[in-house]
Motif scaffolding. Structure first.
Motif, PDB file in Angstrom:
ATOM      1  N   ASP A  16       0.828  -1.211   0.000  1.00  0.00           N
ATOM      2  CA  ASP A  16       0.000   0.000   0.000  1.00  0.00           C
ATOM      3  C   ASP A  16       0.858   1.255   0.000  1.00  0.00           C
ATOM      4  O   ASP A  16       0.597   2.204  -0.745  1.00  0.00           O
ATOM      5  CB  ASP A  16      -0.927   0.018   1.220  1.00  0.00           C
ATOM      6  CG  ASP A  16      -2.010  -1.028   1.150  1.00  0.00           C
ATOM      7  OD1 ASP A  16      -2.206  -1.617   0.070  1.00  0.00           O
ATOM      8  OD2 ASP A  16      -2.667  -1.257   2.179  1.00  0.00           O
ATOM      9  N   ASN A  17       1.903   1.265   0.816  1.00  0.00           N
ATOM     10  CA  ASN A  17       2.772   2.436   0.883  1.00  0.00           C
ATOM     11  C   ASN A  17       3.584   2.603  -0.389  1.00  0.00           C
ATOM     12  O   ASN A  17       3.825   3.728  -0.834  1.00  0.00           O
ATOM     13  CB  ASN A  17       3.691   2.360   2.105  1.00  0.00           C
ATOM     14  CG  ASN A  17       2.948   2.678   3.376  1.00  0.00           C
ATOM     15  OD1 ASN A  17       2.179   3.634   3.424  1.00  0.00           O
ATOM     16  ND2 ASN A  17       3.140   1.865   4.388  1.00  0.00           N
ATOM     17  N   SER A  80      -2.501   3.559 -10.152  1.00  0.00           N
ATOM     18  CA  SER A  80      -2.261   3.634  -8.707  1.00  0.00           C
ATOM     19  C   SER A  80      -3.437   4.283  -7.987  1.00  0.00           C
ATOM     20  O   SER A  80      -3.750   3.916  -6.845  1.00  0.00           O
ATOM     21  CB  SER A  80      -0.962   4.395  -8.420  1.00  0.00           C
ATOM     22  OG  SER A  80      -1.014   5.716  -8.932  1.00  0.00           O
ATOM     23  N   GLY A  81      -4.118   5.193  -8.656  1.00  0.00           N
ATOM     24  CA  GLY A  81      -5.302   5.807  -8.052  1.00  0.00           C
ATOM     25  C   GLY A  81      -6.421   4.807  -7.860  1.00  0.00           C
ATOM     26  O   GLY A  81      -7.094   4.798  -6.816  1.00  0.00           O
ATOM     27  N   LEU A  82      -6.624   3.945  -8.846  1.00  0.00           N
ATOM     28  CA  LEU A  82      -7.643   2.896  -8.701  1.00  0.00           C
ATOM     29  C   LEU A  82      -7.275   1.924  -7.583  1.00  0.00           C
ATOM     30  O   LEU A  82      -8.133   1.526  -6.793  1.00  0.00           O
ATOM     31  CB  LEU A  82      -7.823   2.143 -10.025  1.00  0.00           C
ATOM     32  CG  LEU A  82      -8.515   2.925 -11.133  1.00  0.00           C
ATOM     33  CD1 LEU A  82      -8.467   2.142 -12.446  1.00  0.00           C
ATOM     34  CD2 LEU A  82      -9.953   3.251 -10.749  1.00  0.00           C
ATOM     35  N   TYR A  83      -5.999   1.562  -7.502  1.00  0.00           N
ATOM     36  CA  TYR A  83      -5.549   0.687  -6.417  1.00  0.00           C
ATOM     37  C   TYR A  83      -5.807   1.347  -5.060  1.00  0.00           C
ATOM     38  O   TYR A  83      -6.371   0.732  -4.158  1.00  0.00           O
ATOM     39  CB  TYR A  83      -4.058   0.363  -6.568  1.00  0.00           C
ATOM     40  CG  TYR A  83      -3.529  -0.476  -5.429  1.00  0.00           C
ATOM     41  CD1 TYR A  83      -3.584  -1.856  -5.490  1.00  0.00           C
ATOM     42  CD2 TYR A  83      -2.988   0.123  -4.293  1.00  0.00           C
ATOM     43  CE1 TYR A  83      -3.112  -2.634  -4.439  1.00  0.00           C
ATOM     44  CE2 TYR A  83      -2.517  -0.636  -3.242  1.00  0.00           C
ATOM     45  CZ  TYR A  83      -2.581  -2.019  -3.316  1.00  0.00           C
ATOM     46  OH  TYR A  83      -2.122  -2.774  -2.272  1.00  0.00           O
ATOM     47  N   ASN A  84      -5.383   2.611  -4.939  1.00  0.00           N
ATOM     48  CA  ASN A  84      -5.573   3.329  -3.678  1.00  0.00           C
ATOM     49  C   ASN A  84      -7.054   3.456  -3.331  1.00  0.00           C
ATOM     50  O   ASN A  84      -7.434   3.314  -2.167  1.00  0.00           O
ATOM     51  CB  ASN A  84      -4.927   4.718  -3.745  1.00  0.00           C
ATOM     52  CG  ASN A  84      -3.428   4.645  -3.754  1.00  0.00           C
ATOM     53  OD1 ASN A  84      -2.823   3.733  -3.197  1.00  0.00           O
ATOM     54  ND2 ASN A  84      -2.804   5.598  -4.416  1.00  0.00           N
ATOM     55  N   TYR A 175      -6.262   2.877  10.009  1.00  0.00           N
ATOM     56  CA  TYR A 175      -6.170   1.980   8.853  1.00  0.00           C
ATOM     57  C   TYR A 175      -5.467   0.670   9.208  1.00  0.00           C
ATOM     58  O   TYR A 175      -5.937  -0.401   8.875  1.00  0.00           O
ATOM     59  CB  TYR A 175      -5.433   2.701   7.720  1.00  0.00           C
ATOM     60  CG  TYR A 175      -5.196   1.832   6.512  1.00  0.00           C
ATOM     61  CD1 TYR A 175      -6.260   1.356   5.774  1.00  0.00           C
ATOM     62  CD2 TYR A 175      -3.898   1.486   6.127  1.00  0.00           C
ATOM     63  CE1 TYR A 175      -6.045   0.553   4.667  1.00  0.00           C
ATOM     64  CE2 TYR A 175      -3.692   0.702   5.017  1.00  0.00           C
ATOM     65  CZ  TYR A 175      -4.778   0.236   4.311  1.00  0.00           C
ATOM     66  OH  TYR A 175      -4.550  -0.546   3.219  1.00  0.00           O
ATOM     67  N   ASP A 176      -4.340   0.766   9.940  1.00  0.00           N
ATOM     68  CA  ASP A 176      -3.612  -0.463  10.256  1.00  0.00           C
ATOM     69  C   ASP A 176      -4.414  -1.350  11.203  1.00  0.00           C
ATOM     70  O   ASP A 176      -4.323  -2.566  11.152  1.00  0.00           O
ATOM     71  CB  ASP A 176      -2.219  -0.175  10.804  1.00  0.00           C
ATOM     72  CG  ASP A 176      -2.259   0.569  12.120  1.00  0.00           C
ATOM     73  OD1 ASP A 176      -1.356   0.354  12.929  1.00  0.00           O
ATOM     74  OD2 ASP A 176      -3.193   1.378  12.313  1.00  0.00           O
TER      75      ASP A 176
END
Length: 181
Positions: A16-17, A80-84, A175-176
């Motif tokens: 994710d990072n 990357s926007g879709l993934y995020n 989130y974590d």
């Protein structure tokens, strides 16, 4: 001892990072490159050559080269926007101001894609052609239309960047915890 679940959690946080970092670098290249182009390269081009047609052709070559970078950054930003979006939308839910900022960012990004296409494909090619053919009157005429689109593109990029800040509410700190559940 670390369990398989802990390894998976660590891998997901790392992935994710990494994707977020790639997204941010791509945005920096797009916005920073555009600002450099308009604040440094274009003004400096006026001092390079006295011939307007040659100067415009030079700027056209710069724009064509930067256009290839823009295409790559748009592809990376979309991916990357879709993934995020898929990764963060679930844990964050639709708490304010997330949905409004995200909706505006997606709308402005879509407008930016169209505006850059309009400027580069429609205006950019004509500008270079008119300069090459020495049609200074036509060149000045089309610039009356292309410059506002160029300025609008930069403003859209800056607005999108500002909206990105609003996508990281305090809920992100949880989130974590969501990943561990």
């Amino acid at each position: 001892l670390l369990t398989n679940r802990d390894h998976m959690w660590f891998f997901m946080i790392l992935l994710d990072n990494l994707v977020l970092w790639v997204h941010l670098i791509s945005a920096m290249v797009l916005v920073g490159g555009s600002l450099f182009f308009w604040l440094v390269a274009i003004p400096e081009s006026y001092s390079l050559q006295g011939d307007e047609a040659k100067r415009t052709q030079f700027v056209g070559r710069l724009a064509k080269r930067f256009g290839k970078v823009v295409i790559c950054t748009f592809i990376i930003l979309i991916g990357s926007g879709l993934y995020n979006l898929m990764r963060y939308l679930g844990p964050l839910g639709l708490s304010a101001p997330f949905p409004l900022a995200l909706s505006l960012k997606l709308i402005l990004f879509s407008i930016l894609l169209l505006a850059i296409f309009l400027h580069n494909v429609v205006y950019g090619r004509r500008i270079v052609r008119y300069a090459r053919e020495g049609k200074i009157h036509e060149l000045q005429s089309i610039r009356r239309w292309s410059r506002p689109v160029s300025y609008a593109n930069v403003v859209l990029m800056l607005l999108i960047t500002f909206l990105a800040i609003l996508l990281w509410p305090a809920d992100l700190m949880n989130y974590d915890n969501h990943l561990r559940d």
